[in-house]
Scaffold this motif. Structure first.
Motif, PDB file in Angstrom:
ATOM      1  N   HIS A 180      22.427  99.988  -4.237  1.00  0.00           N
ATOM      2  CA  HIS A 180      21.784  98.717  -4.562  1.00  0.00           C
ATOM      3  C   HIS A 180      21.607  97.800  -3.352  1.00  0.00           C
ATOM      4  CE1 HIS A 180      23.212 100.077  -8.516  1.00  0.00           C
ATOM      5  NE2 HIS A 180      22.296  99.280  -9.044  1.00  0.00           N
ATOM      6  N   GLY A 181      22.224  98.168  -2.234  1.00  0.00           N
ATOM      7  CA  GLY A 181      22.159  97.325  -1.055  1.00  0.00           C
ATOM      8  C   GLY A 181      23.226  96.246  -1.080  1.00  0.00           C
ATOM      9  N   GLY A 182      23.434  95.627   0.061  1.00  0.00           N
ATOM     10  CA  GLY A 182      24.403  94.550   0.151  1.00  0.00           C
ATOM     11  C   GLY A 182      25.775  95.035   0.587  1.00  0.00           C
ATOM     12  N   THR A 183      26.722  94.103   0.558  1.00  0.00           N
ATOM     13  CA  THR A 183      28.098  94.374   0.968  1.00  0.00           C
ATOM     14  C   THR A 183      28.909  94.850  -0.228  1.00  0.00           C
ATOM     15  OG1 THR A 183      27.939  92.634   2.635  1.00  0.00           O
ATOM     16  CG2 THR A 183      30.153  93.351   2.017  1.00  0.00           C
ATOM     17  N   PRO A 184      29.762  95.856  -0.079  1.00  0.00           N
ATOM     18  CA  PRO A 184      30.560  96.312  -1.221  1.00  0.00           C
ATOM     19  C   PRO A 184      31.466  95.207  -1.748  1.00  0.00           C
ATOM     20  CG  PRO A 184      31.338  97.300   0.832  1.00  0.00           C
ATOM     21  CD  PRO A 184      30.044  96.640   1.134  1.00  0.00           C
ATOM     22  N   ASP A 185      31.592  95.163  -3.079  1.00  0.00           N
ATOM     23  CA  ASP A 185      32.379  94.124  -3.735  1.00  0.00           C
ATOM     24  C   ASP A 185      33.019  94.724  -4.981  1.00  0.00           C
ATOM     25  OD1 ASP A 185      33.473  91.916  -4.930  1.00  0.00           O
ATOM     26  OD2 ASP A 185      31.623  90.747  -5.039  1.00  0.00           O
ATOM     27  N   VAL A 186      34.344  94.801  -5.001  1.00  0.00           N
ATOM     28  CA  VAL A 186      35.037  95.412  -6.141  1.00  0.00           C
ATOM     29  C   VAL A 186      34.793  94.640  -7.433  1.00  0.00           C
ATOM     30  CG1 VAL A 186      36.859  96.614  -4.857  1.00  0.00           C
ATOM     31  CG2 VAL A 186      37.143  94.190  -5.462  1.00  0.00           C
ATOM     32  N   ALA A 187      34.463  93.349  -7.342  1.00  0.00           N
ATOM     33  CA  ALA A 187      34.222  92.556  -8.544  1.00  0.00           C
ATOM     34  C   ALA A 187      33.000  93.048  -9.317  1.00  0.00           C
ATOM     35  CB  ALA A 187      34.046  91.087  -8.177  1.00  0.00           C
ATOM     36  N   GLN A 188      32.093  93.785  -8.660  1.00  0.00           N
ATOM     37  CA  GLN A 188      30.885  94.276  -9.322  1.00  0.00           C
ATOM     38  C   GLN A 188      31.118  95.549 -10.121  1.00  0.00           C
ATOM     39  OE1 GLN A 188      28.412  94.676  -5.792  1.00  0.00           O
ATOM     40  NE2 GLN A 188      27.352  92.738  -6.236  1.00  0.00           N
ATOM     41  N   VAL A 189      32.257  96.190  -9.938  1.00  0.00           N
ATOM     42  CA  VAL A 189      32.458  97.515 -10.548  1.00  0.00           C
ATOM     43  C   VAL A 189      33.773  97.602 -11.318  1.00  0.00           C
ATOM     44  CG1 VAL A 189      31.002  98.726  -8.865  1.00  0.00           C
ATOM     45  CG2 VAL A 189      33.431  98.363  -8.356  1.00  0.00           C
ATOM     46  N   ARG A 190      34.233  96.491 -11.817  1.00  0.00           N
ATOM     47  CA  ARG A 190      35.520  96.501 -12.520  1.00  0.00           C
ATOM     48  C   ARG A 190      35.414  97.200 -13.875  1.00  0.00           C
ATOM     49  NH1 ARG A 190      36.891  90.421 -10.509  1.00  0.00           N
ATOM     50  NH2 ARG A 190      38.086  91.028  -8.656  1.00  0.00           N
ATOM     51  N   LYS A 191      36.457  97.929 -14.204  1.00  0.00           N
ATOM     52  CA  LYS A 191      36.567  98.625 -15.485  1.00  0.00           C
ATOM     53  C   LYS A 191      38.047  98.928 -15.721  1.00  0.00           C
ATOM     54  CE  LYS A 191      35.803 103.115 -13.254  1.00  0.00           C
ATOM     55  NZ  LYS A 191      34.926 104.305 -13.158  1.00  0.00           N
ATOM     56  N   ALA A 192      38.376  99.372 -16.917  1.00  0.00           N
ATOM     57  CA  ALA A 192      39.761  99.739 -17.222  1.00  0.00           C
ATOM     58  C   ALA A 192      40.186 100.875 -16.295  1.00  0.00           C
ATOM     59  CB  ALA A 192      39.887 100.158 -18.678  1.00  0.00           C
ATOM     60  N   SER A 193      41.219 100.625 -15.501  1.00  0.00           N
ATOM     61  CA  SER A 193      41.663 101.592 -14.491  1.00  0.00           C
ATOM     62  C   SER A 193      43.181 101.629 -14.444  1.00  0.00           C
ATOM     63  CB  SER A 193      41.116 101.213 -13.112  1.00  0.00           C
ATOM     64  OG  SER A 193      39.713 101.087 -13.125  1.00  0.00           O
ATOM     65  N   VAL A 194      43.695 102.658 -13.807  1.00  0.00           N
ATOM     66  CA  VAL A 194      45.139 102.840 -13.678  1.00  0.00           C
ATOM     67  C   VAL A 194      45.521 102.867 -12.207  1.00  0.00           C
ATOM     68  CG1 VAL A 194      47.063 104.453 -14.016  1.00  0.00           C
ATOM     69  CG2 VAL A 194      45.444 104.031 -15.878  1.00  0.00           C
TER      70      VAL A 194
END
Length: 428
Positions: free
Chosen positions: A272-286
């Motif tokens: 998608h372009g731009g700087t990586p940001d973990v806030a854009q891909v949050r989901k239930a994770s362990v």
């Protein structure tokens, strides 16, 4: 922080059982760093300019015995602080009393409100002393302890006689507990949950489940504890080597939270372009990890400790600090040999590291809660800390502390950094 791992009174016979107690503490920490060199700085870098910072905390510890084996504790607390560089730019933060929500105005809140129930199961009897969040009395060496309520996970898990309390011992965050232990808590380090401890002579088995924050390093906790939670289990063994006591602990933790992964953030930015940001891909994770903790008395005055910890490093830091591999070791020496029995000198070394996915995320310009220089020339973060705790009178001490940080925030293009500290601590 007070621990439910109860300190014993050496060579004590039966002692009178307390029905209630009231303790208190106040801690002021002043810090300063000179300017240092850096090839570049980013949004979450430690500032290269000379800086000062401070923190203050005051706590009351109220305890009452409700019935046989039942105790309730309530700890009101006030904090005030101004961190250097807005509390960014390091994995191993230099003041364990600093909170993510600290500010220049005093903030009052409830730190703890919990119930502890102890069931005696036989064996020999031990005396426990009157202390913060602890009533004096006798307990069985074989017992079951259940703690339920509002507390810090570190009140129960990962205790260490020489490196656990930033109010009297080492100041660095990575010496108060495992560096890679992303233990659940709000921005002040407290949470709600329950833990059970089974004591059997020289062994202790602990397990607990606690609430996690709704958002990364947020103040609000997620009450859906069956869906999102932090689980930990710890095994402890007391031993004696050459007549000197010691303990070894092994801990494993597993957090289920709504987190973003570094690899997903990198993939999203690539498409998608731009700087990586973990806030854009949050989901239930362990997230899961483990640690080993050793403390050993070498003589009546000298103690040694070491910790090693690891977590999988796939997802963002959610509660503690941005460390995914950590090793620390150190010594603490009481001042008896120079006729200062209540003084302590300590020295410790820390090496912190990141997973490869986290390194790639930062190198691409990604930001974490605490770190992000815009670029990254990765090297492990290395910290040397030394302190002298000078007893002014009973219950009051003044500490001089020095920390030297190489590769701050894992970046060989920045630093090294020196941080000097003075700490005044009082308790009753």
């Amino acid at each position: 922080m007070a621990s439910s791992v109860l300190p014993l009174l050496a060579h004590a016979d039966e002692i009178e059982e307390e029905s209630w107690n009231l303790k208190g503490q106040a801690t002021y920490i002043w810090q300063k760093k000179p300017s240092f060199d850096a090839a570049y700085s980013g949004t979450n870098s430690l500032g290269t300019q000379a800086e000062k910072g401070y923190s203050f905390s005051g706590t009351l510890f109220l305890g009452m015995r409700l019935w046989r084996g039942g105790e309730i504790y309530f700890d009101p607390e006030v904090v005030q602080a101004v961190p250097m560089s807005g509390l960014t730019g390091l994995g191993g933060m230099v003041d364990s009393e600093q909170q993510k929500s600290s500010g220049p105005n005093p903030t009052f809140y409830r730190a703890r409100l919990f119930l502890r129930q102890t069931w005696g199961l036989g064996g020999e009897r031990e005396a426990v002393e009157s202390a913060q969040n602890q009533l004096a009395g006798m307990v069985d060496k074989r017992r079951l302890v259940l703690t339920v309520g509002n507390m810090s996970i570190l009140d129960i898990f990962d205790n260490n006689a020489y490196a656990h309390d930033g109010r009297t011992q080492f100041l660095n965050w990575a010496l108060s507990t495992y560096g890679a232990y992303d233990y659940a808590g709000d921005t002040r380090g407290y949470t709600w949950g329950a833990a059970a401890e089974y004591y059997y002579d020289d062994w202790v088995l602990r397990a607990g489940r606690f609430m996690v924050p709704l958002e990364s390093n947020g103040q609000r906790l997620d009450t859906r504890i069956t869906k999102f939670h932090a689980d930990q289990i710890e095994l402890e063994h007391d031993h004696t080597i050459s007549g000197q006591p010691g303990k070894i602990r092994v801990l494993a933790f597993r957090n289920k939270e709504f987190m973003g992964s570094f690899s997903d953030a990198l993939a999203y930015a690539a498409s998608h372009g731009g700087t990586p940001d973990v806030a854009q891909v949050r989901k239930a994770s362990v997230k899961q990890g483990y640690g080993i903790n050793l403390e050993q008395s070498l003589s009546s005055d000298l103690g040694f400790f070491t910790r090693a910890s690891w977590n999988d490093g796939k997802t963002e830091t959610f509660s503690f600090t941005e460390i995914e591999r950590s090793v620390s070791t150190g010594l603490a020496l009481k001042g008896s040999s120079w006729h200062r029995d209540n003084d302590t000198v300590g020295v410790a070394f820390i090496q912190n590291g990141l997973s490869k996915a986290h390194q790639d995320y930062l190198a691409a310009g990604g930001l974490g809660v605490f770190i992000g220089d815009g670029r990254l020339n990765y090297q492990p973060e290395r910290i040397l800390e030394a302190y002298y705790n000078f007893s002014l009178r009973k219950g009051i001490s003044l500490t001089a502390d020095l920390q030297r940080i190489c590769n701050p925030a894992y970046n060989a293009d920045r630093g090294p950094v020196l941080v000097g500290s003075l700490r005044l601590h009082a308790e009753f």
